[in-house]
Design an enzyme around this catalytic site. Sequence first.
Site: not given
Length: 281
Positions: A54, A98, A121
Amino acid sequence: MAAEIIDGKAIAQLVRSEVAADVADWVGAGNAPPGLATVLVGDDAASAVYVGGKQRASAEVGIEGFDHRLPQDTAHQDVERVLRDLNADPRVSGILLQLPTPPQVDGPALTEIIDPAKDVDGLTPISAGLLAKGRPGLRPCTPQGVMELLRRHDVTLAGAEAVVVGRSELVGKPLAALLLAEHATVTVCHSRTRDLGAVCRRADVLVAAVGRPGLVRGDWIREGAVVIDVGINRTEQGLTGDVEFEAAAERARLITPVPGGVGPMTIAMLLRNTLQAARAA
Ligand code: NAP
């Protein structure tokens, strides 16, 4: 094989180049570059690879990276402090915690303290609520990736029978909401669904997001259907999806492979979300 293969890798690359061009315009207009903060707690090797991917992808499109790596034994409160600092940092447009986190850190609870304006997200209750209400907001990346694949292939959704197998917060539920917003008639299946095969056979657009190799059988595919396989399963044969690919491809009109279908889209949509968050700030 009858079906055309949807090339997720190529479409993801296209989206990434578009984001790079948009970021260049944004910065060219005198704005600070969008910033993506990733927070990784612990030393899970797979998570480290995801976060690295990412950050690399962000750098490639001109997004500034803030890569926070915290030790395995970091206390919940310390992760919370990092997230609150990032919420307050104007250089940071998007924040991503994460998951999974080590046991002493309640990852899902911490996800909820991320400022909804920085929720790239799309997993906070505010983002989920905005999606459910059909209001603008940041959408989860993988479901958005699926929608992008359908859009780039001009798949008609208005009035189509869409069947989503899987009802997770991450994929199935938000995807069902996105399909509904495009006027599909949406059925969501899960582990208690009776006669899954019969429901799947109705689908003009069938999405599998379960995590069970070969769960969706080839003979469940309606002739001419569009089949999107979100599943990622590590098997002795390598990476496979949830759909019996070869048999399904005999009947489908369009189908995603695994790997190289939905997978590459997730990061591309994360980059787009980060730019969207920067523009809205
Ligand atoms: P998840 O949270 O485990 O959810 C799985 C869903 O499948 C649940 O709703 C479950 O039903 C349903 N299910 C389980 N067994 C079933 C059965 N026999 N028949 C019908 N439905 C069944 O998984 P997820 O996070 O949504 O991920 C799904 C898959 O997508 C995984 O393989 C994951 O690795 C992959 N994935 C890929 C990407 C990507 O490509 N970038 C991103 C995210 C996830 P219940 O709700 O009733 O338990």
